[in-house]
Scaffold this motif. Structure first.
Motif: not given
Length: 209
Positions: A25-40
């Motif tokens: 998430s951190t890497v991709l947000q720094h690259a200009g993307y918005d992120t959503l997360q799910a653990a399953s």
């Protein structure tokens, strides 16, 4: 006037490792993307349906429903493209990813430097596939419209004892005068002809009683 900024693309990250999720998430947000997360996978499915992300990054070995099963569900129930994250040997991962319709893959342990380029390549591939499907849909619609118009022209030729060019020109002028597409008028003509044929058959049956 400045042109509007392009919308940031959204990525759905699915992994049961919270540290890896945070890193991605951190890497991709720094690259200009918005992120959503799910653990399953179970958590990811409703997010994919509701948020319609531009790309999903799926761990292959998720608890419960596997990443491969989740990919199948995404294909069947959404239009969300996906790429895989896997600890397996690279060639085996490539084969699995390709077989399940993935647009890319990343091999664990994740190299942060490779994440953004891999995602960019996967998004480009997904965009190409989306454009191809749109072109195929447009072509199918155009061919269907062409068949309807051709059938309507043939019907007019028979009914009014005229040639093909005249029948098509009359049909086109009629559609233009009513600000309709020619295939819309063609469809109405074909429906009307089918209705009249049905009535003709009904009258014949009535007369045989």
């Amino acid at each position: 006037m400045m042109p509007p900024m392009p919308a940031r693309r959204r990525l759905l990250l699915v992994d049961d490792d919270p540290m890896l999720l945070a890193l991605l998430s951190t890497v991709l947000q720094h690259a200009g993307y918005d992120t959503l997360q799910a653990a399953s996978a179970e958590e990811a499915l409703p997010i994919a349906r509701q948020e319609d992300p531009d790309l999903a990054l799926l761990d292959v070995n998720l608890p419960g429903m596997s990443g491969l099963d989740l990919a199948a569900r995404l294909t069947a129930e959404t239009a969300v493209p996906f790429m895989f994250l896997s600890v397996q040997d690279a060639m085996e991962t490539v084969k699995k990813a390709t077989a399940h319709g993935a647009v890319g893959y990343l091999v664990k342990p994740i190299d942060a430097v490779q994440v953004a380029p891999a995602v960019e390549a996967a998004l480009a591939r997904a965009d190409d596939i989306r454009r191809l499907r749109r072109s195929e849909a447009n072509l199918t619609a155009a061919l269907a419209a062409g068949r309807e118009t051709s059938m309507a022209v043939g019907m007019l030729m028979t009914r009014f004892k005229t040639d093909r060019d005249t029948a098509f020109e009359v049909l086109r002028e009629y559609a233009r005068a009513r600000r309709c597409k020619i295939n819309e008028i063609s469809t109405r003509l074909l429906d009307a002809e089918e209705f009249l044929n049905s009535l003709h058959q009904a009258f014949r049956q009535h007369g045989q009683r």
